[in-house]
Scaffold this motif. Structure first.
Motif, PDB file in Angstrom:
ATOM      1  N   UNK A  47      16.706  22.746 -27.004  1.00 37.80           N
ATOM      2  CA  UNK A  47      16.585  21.301 -27.152  1.00 37.80           C
ATOM      3  C   UNK A  47      16.510  20.523 -25.852  1.00 37.80           C
ATOM      4  N   UNK A  48      16.242  21.172 -24.744  1.00 40.07           N
ATOM      5  CA  UNK A  48      16.097  20.490 -23.459  1.00 40.07           C
ATOM      6  C   UNK A  48      14.611  20.272 -23.153  1.00 40.07           C
ATOM      7  N   UNK A  49      14.316  19.235 -22.390  1.00 41.84           N
ATOM      8  CA  UNK A  49      12.949  18.938 -21.976  1.00 41.84           C
ATOM      9  C   UNK A  49      12.762  19.442 -20.539  1.00 41.84           C
ATOM     10  N   UNK A  50      11.923  20.478 -20.323  1.00 39.52           N
ATOM     11  CA  UNK A  50      11.732  21.024 -18.970  1.00 39.52           C
ATOM     12  C   UNK A  50      11.171  20.022 -17.966  1.00 39.52           C
ATOM     13  N   UNK A  51      10.510  18.972 -18.422  1.00 42.01           N
ATOM     14  CA  UNK A  51       9.943  17.998 -17.488  1.00 42.01           C
ATOM     15  C   UNK A  51      10.965  16.950 -17.043  1.00 42.01           C
ATOM     16  N   UNK A  52      12.140  16.940 -17.670  1.00 39.88           N
ATOM     17  CA  UNK A  52      13.179  15.975 -17.315  1.00 39.88           C
ATOM     18  C   UNK A  52      14.158  16.600 -16.325  1.00 39.88           C
ATOM     19  N   UNK A  53      14.325  15.952 -15.176  1.00 38.95           N
ATOM     20  CA  UNK A  53      15.245  16.477 -14.160  1.00 38.95           C
ATOM     21  C   UNK A  53      16.671  16.551 -14.702  1.00 38.95           C
TER      22      UNK A  53
END
Length: 134
Positions: free
Chosen positions: A112-118
């Motif tokens: 559930x994490x977004x790889x493009x978000x730092x």
């Protein structure tokens, strides 16, 4: 020369002579290399002047001056220590820094994490990976 019939002393003498020759040859090689550099420098100067330029105009393009600020005092890359992030489910999956590897992107998405978000990347590293220093 047949070395099989030489005495220990003769072999030592031959080795010393060979070392002396080697040292002498190394010195001559350095002299010849320096002479060669001088010739190359002269040829480069002639090319620059023959084409109507000044040496500084061309040298600044070929070898720009290096920054002398704080960046110059940075540690060499080989001395830097980075955190290594290891996948606890598969220890062959290791992330050090830079572009995210495919396994990490895939695992982030599945959790559930977004790889493009730092922020998500940092949270994922903190919550889902094991840290190994340097």
């Amino acid at each position: 020369m047949d070395y099989a019939n030489l005495s220990v002393e003769e072999i030592k003498r031959q080795l010393e002579e060979a070392e002396d020759k080697k040292s002498e040859l190394k010195k001559m090689l350095e002299v010849r290399r320096q002479e060669g550099k001088d010739d190359v420098v002269q040829q480069i100067k002639e090319i620059i002047f023959d084409n109507g330029y000044e040496i500084d105009e061309i040298i600044s393009i070929i070898a720009p001056k290096r920054r002398r600020g704080p960046a110059a005092q940075r540690k060499p890359v080989s001395d830097r220590q980075y955190k290594r992030y290891v996948d606890p489910d598969d220890s062959s999956n290791i992330y050090v820094r830079g572009v995210l590897p495919g396994w990490m992107k895939q695992k982030m998405k599945s959790e559930g994490y977004d790889p493009s978000s730092k922020e998500d990347r940092e949270a994922f590293k903190t919550n889902s990976l094991r840290v190994i220093e340097g």
